[in-house]
Scaffold this motif. Structure first.
Motif, mmCIF file in Angstrom:
data_model
loop_
_atom_site.group_PDB
_atom_site.id
_atom_site.type_symbol
_atom_site.label_atom_id
_atom_site.label_comp_id
_atom_site.label_asym_id
_atom_site.label_seq_id
_atom_site.Cartn_x
_atom_site.Cartn_y
_atom_site.Cartn_z
ATOM 1 N N VAL A 27 14.798 4.767 2.473
ATOM 2 C CA VAL A 27 15.241 5.595 3.599
ATOM 3 C C VAL A 27 15.613 6.976 3.052
ATOM 4 N N ARG A 28 15.265 8.022 3.796
ATOM 5 C CA ARG A 28 15.596 9.374 3.353
ATOM 6 C C ARG A 28 17.115 9.583 3.379
ATOM 7 N N SER A 85 0.788 -1.237 0.000
ATOM 8 C CA SER A 85 0.000 0.000 0.000
ATOM 9 C C SER A 85 0.821 1.289 0.000
ATOM 10 N N LEU A 86 2.077 1.257 0.450
ATOM 11 C CA LEU A 86 2.838 2.500 0.602
ATOM 12 C C LEU A 86 3.412 2.960 -0.727
ATOM 13 N N ARG A 87 3.220 4.241 -1.039
ATOM 14 C CA ARG A 87 3.759 4.836 -2.251
ATOM 15 C C ARG A 87 4.452 6.157 -1.910
ATOM 16 N N ALA A 88 5.462 6.497 -2.698
ATOM 17 C CA ALA A 88 6.168 7.765 -2.517
ATOM 18 C C ALA A 88 6.136 8.540 -3.833
ATOM 19 N N GLU A 130 10.311 12.646 4.214
ATOM 20 C CA GLU A 130 10.631 12.516 5.635
ATOM 21 C C GLU A 130 9.448 11.978 6.430
ATOM 22 N N TYR A 131 8.218 12.368 6.044
ATOM 23 C CA TYR A 131 7.044 11.941 6.812
ATOM 24 C C TYR A 131 6.760 10.440 6.644
#
Length: 365
Positions: A281-282, A58-61, A346-347
Motif C-alpha cells: 500500500v502506498r 505477475s505484479l511487480r513494483a 500510486e498507479y
C-alpha cells in the motif's frame, strides 16, 4: 483465471525464486472454503492470505529487493545461520525453527526461513541455543528474548521447554516473548502441557491475527483459556492490500481483539521485497487509513502504531523526512540514521474492495 492453474504456476515460481510453498491447515482451509462459497470467487481476504493470486504472480513494483530488513547484518553469536538477531540494545530475537503451521503468502521472512531449513535438526538447534545462552551471559544489557521462527508452537513441548528453560537460566533476561500464528492456524497446538509451560514461565504471547474473520468461536475459546492462565496476550499484524487495507476492516479487527482481551501493538507496513506487490500500500494512503481509524475509534482501539521494520529497527510516521520525486523513495530519519524506503507506486495501489474484505457484513455490498 482458474485457481488450479495459478497454483501450478506459483509452485514453479516458488521453487525457482525460493518462495515458500502453499501450506494450509485443515482448520484454516475450512474457513477459506466457506469464504469462497459465499463470494463465488477466490478474492476473499483469507484466501489471499494462504493461496496465490494472479497479482501475486505477475505484479511487480520498482525498487523491490530480496531482503529489505537484512537481519543478517544484526546477527549475533557464532552461528553461521541468522538464528539470533539483535537490533535493539535490550532484546534479542531467536529463530527457534524454520517451520510454520501454514505459509502466509505475504510472509516477509521467506528468504531467512529458506536459509534456515537445516535449523530443525535437533543437534543444530541445540548448538544454536547453547551459543545464544553464551551470548546472553556476555551481554547483560539484553533483558528480553523474543522466540520466533517459523512458529515456536510447532515444536514438541520438551523441545520448547528446553529453549525456554535455557533462556531463563540467564539471570539478566527478565522477559521472554513468543510470536506465533498458531492461534488462527491450529489453536489445538496450545495443548495443556504447553499452556502450563508458558504460564509457569510467565511468558508473553504475541499473535499475528490479520483479519477479524480469523477469530472464530474456537479461537476465542482458546484465547479465553490462555487468559485464565494469566498469560499476557498481544497482537501485531501487517496492513495488506485486498485483505485489510480499509479503516473499517481494521476497526473490526482491533475492536474484536479488545473484546477478547488481546492488546494490539503494531500494524506493519509490508516490506518492499520481491513478489510483495500484491499486498503493498502506498505510504500516503496508509496515513489516510490511519487518520480515518483515529477519527472513528476510541483510544484503546487507535493507540496501535503504524510502523515498518528496517535494519535499524521499527520506523514510524513521525520519522518521515521527505520523498525523492525522481525515484519515489521516501526518506525517514531515526536516531540520526537515514533510512530509505521505496514507496509503492500510486498507479498500482488499487484499494481492496470492502464488499470482499468484509463479505459477512451484507450492508457493505
Amino acid at each position: 483465471m482458474n485457481q488450479l492453474y495459478i497454483d501450478e504456476v506459483f509452485s514453479t515460481i516458488s521453487i525457482k525464486e525460493g518462495l515458500l510453498p502453499v501450506k494450509v491447515t485443515p482448520f484454516y482451509e475450512s474457513k477459506i472454503k466457506e469464504e469462497v462459497e459465499a463470494l463465488g470467487n477466490h478474492l476473499g481476504p483469507l484466501h489471499r492470505v494462504s493461496f496465490p493470486t494472479q497479482d501475486r504472480i505477475s505484479l511487480r513494483a520498482p525498487n523491490e529487493v530480496k531482503d529489505f530488513v537484512d537481519d543478517r547484518s544484526n546477527a549475533c553469536g557464532r552461528t553461521n545461520r541468522t538464528s539470533a538477531v539483535r537490533k535493539y540494545a535490550d532484546r534479542v530475537l531467536f529463530l527457534t525453527t524454520s517451520k510454520c503451521f501454514g505459509n502466509c503468502q505475504y510472509c516477509f521472512r521467506a528468504d531467512a526461513l529458506n536459509e534456515s531449513v537445516g535449523m530443525d535438526a535437533r543437534t543444530e538447534q541445540d548448538a544454536d541455543l547453547q551459543q545464544l545462552i553464551e551470548y546472553l551471559h556476555s551481554q547483560p544489557d539484553v533483558t528480553e528474548v523474543i522466540l520466533s521462527g517459523g512458529d515456536p508452537l510447532i515444536l514438541p513441548a520438551p523441545q520448547l521447554s528446553a529453549i525456554i528453560e535455557g533462556v531463563r537460566s540467564v539471570s539478566s533476561v527478565k522477559s521472554i516473548r513468543i510470536h506465533t500464528r498458531a492461534i488462527v492456524y491450529e489453536p489445538r497446538a496450545f495443548t495443556a502441557e504447553k499452556i502450563d509451560l508458558l504460564a509457569d514461565h510467565n511468558l508473553r504471547l504475541t499473535f499475528h491475527i490479520v483479519h477479524p474473520y480469523e477469530i472464530c468461536e474456537e479461537v476465542s475459546e482458546k484465547i479465553a483459556e490462555l487468559r485464565q492462565h494469566k498469560l499476557r496476550l498481544y497482537n501485531q499484524f501487517p496492513l495488506l492490500r485486498n485483505t485489510n487495507d480499509h479503516h473499517v476492516v481494521l476497526y473490526r479487527l482491533l475492536e474484536k481483539l479488545d473484546e477478547i482481551g488481546v492488546r494490539n501493538l503494531s500494524i506493519f507496513i509490508p516490506d518492499p521485497i520481491h513478489f510483495s506487490a500484491a499486498f503493498r500500500v502506498r505510504l500516503s494512503r496508509i496515513w489516510r487509513i490511519s487518520d480515518h481509524l483515529n477519527f472513528i475509534s476510541p483510544s484503546w482501539i487507535n493507540s496501535t502504531r503504524f510502523v515498518f521494520d528496517s535494519h535499524r529497527g521499527k520506523v514510524r510516521r513521525e520519522h518521515y523526512s521527505a520523498t525523492n520525486g525522481d525515484t519515489d523513495v521516501a526518506i525517514f530519519v531515526r536516531d540520526g540514521d537515514q533510512i530509505s524506503f521505496p514507496d509503492f507506486p500510486e498507479y498500482l495501489d488499487v484499494p481492496g474492495r470492502i464488499e470482499f474484505m468484509l463479505w459477512k457484513e451484507k450492508w457493505c455490498s
